[in-house]
Design a protein around this motif. Structure first.
Motif, mmCIF file in Angstrom:
data_model
loop_
_atom_site.group_PDB
_atom_site.id
_atom_site.type_symbol
_atom_site.label_atom_id
_atom_site.label_comp_id
_atom_site.label_asym_id
_atom_site.label_seq_id
_atom_site.Cartn_x
_atom_site.Cartn_y
_atom_site.Cartn_z
ATOM 1 N N VAL A 179 -15.922 64.317 99.571
ATOM 2 C CA VAL A 179 -16.663 64.529 98.325
ATOM 3 C C VAL A 179 -18.056 65.079 98.625
ATOM 4 O O VAL A 179 -18.543 65.994 97.937
ATOM 5 N N LYS A 180 -18.714 64.551 99.651
ATOM 6 C CA LYS A 180 -20.053 65.032 100.000
ATOM 7 C C LYS A 180 -20.032 66.500 100.403
ATOM 8 O O LYS A 180 -20.933 67.272 100.042
ATOM 9 N N VAL A 181 -19.012 66.911 101.163
ATOM 10 C CA VAL A 181 -18.920 68.311 101.582
ATOM 11 C C VAL A 181 -18.699 69.208 100.371
ATOM 12 O O VAL A 181 -19.311 70.281 100.261
ATOM 13 N N LEU A 182 -17.850 68.791 99.459
ATOM 14 C CA LEU A 182 -17.616 69.579 98.248
ATOM 15 C C LEU A 182 -18.908 69.726 97.442
ATOM 16 O O LEU A 182 -19.213 70.813 96.936
ATOM 17 N N ILE A 183 -19.665 68.629 97.336
ATOM 18 C CA ILE A 183 -20.935 68.699 96.611
ATOM 19 C C ILE A 183 -21.920 69.605 97.336
ATOM 20 O O ILE A 183 -22.635 70.409 96.724
ATOM 21 N N ALA A 184 -21.963 69.494 98.686
ATOM 22 C CA ALA A 184 -22.881 70.320 99.475
ATOM 23 C C ALA A 184 -22.575 71.805 99.298
ATOM 24 O O ALA A 184 -23.481 72.634 99.157
ATOM 25 N N LEU A 185 -21.287 72.153 99.314
ATOM 26 C CA LEU A 185 -20.916 73.556 99.119
ATOM 27 C C LEU A 185 -21.241 74.014 97.703
ATOM 28 O O LEU A 185 -21.670 75.149 97.485
ATOM 29 N N GLY A 186 -21.055 73.116 96.750
ATOM 30 C CA GLY A 186 -21.298 73.481 95.354
ATOM 31 C C GLY A 186 -22.762 73.582 94.993
ATOM 32 O O GLY A 186 -23.111 74.264 94.011
ATOM 33 N N ASP A 187 -23.648 72.905 95.752
ATOM 34 C CA ASP A 187 -25.060 72.933 95.361
ATOM 35 C C ASP A 187 -25.831 74.113 95.951
ATOM 36 O O ASP A 187 -27.022 74.266 95.690
ATOM 37 N N THR A 188 -25.170 74.961 96.744
ATOM 38 C CA THR A 188 -25.862 76.114 97.326
ATOM 39 C C THR A 188 -26.443 77.045 96.265
ATOM 40 O O THR A 188 -27.612 77.456 96.379
ATOM 41 N N PRO A 189 -25.699 77.406 95.201
ATOM 42 C CA PRO A 189 -26.314 78.227 94.152
ATOM 43 C C PRO A 189 -27.503 77.533 93.492
ATOM 44 O O PRO A 189 -28.472 78.193 93.094
ATOM 45 N N VAL A 190 -27.431 76.198 93.373
ATOM 46 C CA VAL A 190 -28.546 75.443 92.800
ATOM 47 C C VAL A 190 -29.772 75.563 93.697
ATOM 48 O O VAL A 190 -30.898 75.741 93.216
ATOM 49 N N LEU A 191 -29.565 75.493 95.011
ATOM 50 C CA LEU A 191 -30.677 75.628 95.950
ATOM 51 C C LEU A 191 -31.330 76.998 95.818
ATOM 52 O O LEU A 191 -32.568 77.103 95.775
ATOM 53 N N TYR A 192 -30.528 78.049 95.751
ATOM 54 C CA TYR A 192 -31.079 79.397 95.584
ATOM 55 C C TYR A 192 -31.902 79.479 94.296
ATOM 56 O O TYR A 192 -33.004 80.051 94.281
ATOM 57 N N ALA A 193 -31.368 78.920 93.215
ATOM 58 C CA ALA A 193 -32.064 78.986 91.928
ATOM 59 C C ALA A 193 -33.382 78.216 91.972
ATOM 60 O O ALA A 193 -34.411 78.679 91.458
ATOM 61 N N LEU A 194 -33.368 77.043 92.608
ATOM 62 C CA LEU A 194 -34.582 76.242 92.689
ATOM 63 C C LEU A 194 -35.634 76.887 93.583
ATOM 64 O O LEU A 194 -36.836 76.793 93.307
ATOM 65 N N VAL A 195 -35.200 77.538 94.660
ATOM 66 C CA VAL A 195 -36.154 78.246 95.521
ATOM 67 C C VAL A 195 -36.862 79.337 94.731
ATOM 68 O O VAL A 195 -38.084 79.479 94.799
ATOM 69 N N ARG A 196 -36.101 80.092 93.964
ATOM 70 C CA ARG A 196 -36.712 81.166 93.149
ATOM 71 C C ARG A 196 -37.634 80.585 92.085
ATOM 72 O O ARG A 196 -38.705 81.136 91.799
ATOM 73 N N LEU A 197 -37.219 79.470 91.472
ATOM 74 C CA LEU A 197 -37.991 78.879 90.389
ATOM 75 C C LEU A 197 -39.268 78.211 90.875
ATOM 76 O O LEU A 197 -40.321 78.307 90.226
ATOM 77 N N MET A 198 -39.191 77.536 92.033
ATOM 78 C CA MET A 198 -40.284 76.681 92.459
ATOM 79 C C MET A 198 -41.113 77.262 93.591
ATOM 80 O O MET A 198 -42.078 76.631 94.033
ATOM 81 N N GLN A 199 -40.758 78.448 94.072
ATOM 82 C CA GLN A 199 -41.444 78.995 95.234
ATOM 83 C C GLN A 199 -42.922 79.214 94.947
ATOM 84 O O GLN A 199 -43.292 80.017 94.094
ATOM 85 N N PRO A 200 -43.798 78.477 95.652
ATOM 86 C CA PRO A 200 -45.233 78.682 95.469
ATOM 87 C C PRO A 200 -45.693 79.915 96.226
ATOM 88 O O PRO A 200 -44.963 80.437 97.070
ATOM 89 N N PRO A 201 -46.883 80.407 95.949
ATOM 90 C CA PRO A 201 -47.386 81.570 96.676
ATOM 91 C C PRO A 201 -47.423 81.332 98.176
ATOM 92 O O PRO A 201 -47.824 80.266 98.644
ATOM 93 N N GLN A 202 -46.968 82.336 98.926
ATOM 94 C CA GLN A 202 -47.012 82.332 100.385
ATOM 95 C C GLN A 202 -46.213 81.197 101.010
ATOM 96 O O GLN A 202 -46.454 80.797 102.144
ATOM 97 N N SER A 203 -45.196 80.652 100.256
ATOM 98 C CA SER A 203 -44.406 79.546 100.813
ATOM 99 C C SER A 203 -43.576 80.005 101.999
ATOM 100 O O SER A 203 -43.342 79.243 102.921
ATOM 101 N N SER A 204 -43.133 81.255 101.996
ATOM 102 C CA SER A 204 -42.320 81.735 103.100
ATOM 103 C C SER A 204 -43.114 81.738 104.391
ATOM 104 O O SER A 204 -42.624 81.344 105.453
#
Length: 212
Positions: A179-204
């Motif tokens: 179940v954890k692996v399925l959730i981990a694979l499924g949350d990858t799009p969420v991670l991408y979306a949150l990075v775009r939404l929450m990325q502060p200036p010069q975070s990279s």
């Protein structure tokens, strides 16, 4: 800074709630899994998100802060359970039935949490160096899938050894990890979306500097 505080608060809440929910073993199709699995994988998502946005040092600090919060919650549950009930309150037995194993659950979770989350942070940044900061999906899943295996085995052995037989224990480990692996694979799009939404200036640049 507010973003980081928000992530830290969500992280700690998910960790403590997962520990309390883990007292219940629920049936999901053919799998018997601790109910805490609905909240606990969020902590790995947040660790990877903080690693990506704020760097290795911030992610490591988050892990240790979460451990302190979980330890404090364990102490509070123990104190509340040991405190003498009021004479007119008849629910002490029910209270102990529900929360009596929480200190052991939380102790198991704390050990598993520190082992797996420390690995997750190290692996995330190691993969980041190998990929030169590209392929977030690989860093996310590559670190989380292994760290979830570490977490699952350590947690199940400490929390449930002697409580369940070997067959039930292996069933819990295998089903929980699946179940954890399925959730981990499924949350990858969420991670991408949150990075775009929450990325502060010069975070990279910050994350790259922390990873070095």
């Amino acid at each position: 800074m507010f973003r980081l505080f928000l992530l830290a608060g969500t992280f700690s809440t998910s960790l403590v709630v997962a520990n309390i929910l883990a007292v219940k073993i629920m049936q999901v199709g053919p799998w018997a899994i601790p109910a805490g699995v609905v909240a606990y994988p969020d902590t790995f998502l947040i660790t990877d998100l903080v690693s990506e946005l704020y760097g290795k040092r911030a992610a490591t600090s988050l892990v240790w802060a979460g451990a302190l919060v979980a330890g404090g919650a364990t102490a509070l549950v123990f104190i509340a359970m040991e405190a003498p009930p009021a004479a007119f309150w008849p629910n002490q037995d029910s209270f102990e039935t529900v929360l009596g194993s929480v200190p052991r659950i939380m102790a198991a979770s704390l050990v598993a949490f520190l082992l797996s989350q420390q690995y997750d942070v190290i692996a995330f940044h190691f993969l980041g160096r190998l990929t030169r900061g590209r392929h977030l999906w690989l860093r996310n899943n590559g670190s989380t899938i292994v760290s979830q295996a570490i977490d699952t085995v350590a947690f199940a052995l400490i929390a449930f050894a002697g409580v369940f037989g070997l067959t039930q224990l292996l069933s819990i480990m295998i089903s929980q990890y699946a179940v954890k692996v399925l959730i981990a694979l499924g949350d990858t799009p969420v991670l991408y979306a949150l990075v775009r939404l929450m990325q502060p200036p010069q975070s990279s640049q910050l994350a790259a500097g922390e990873a070095a």
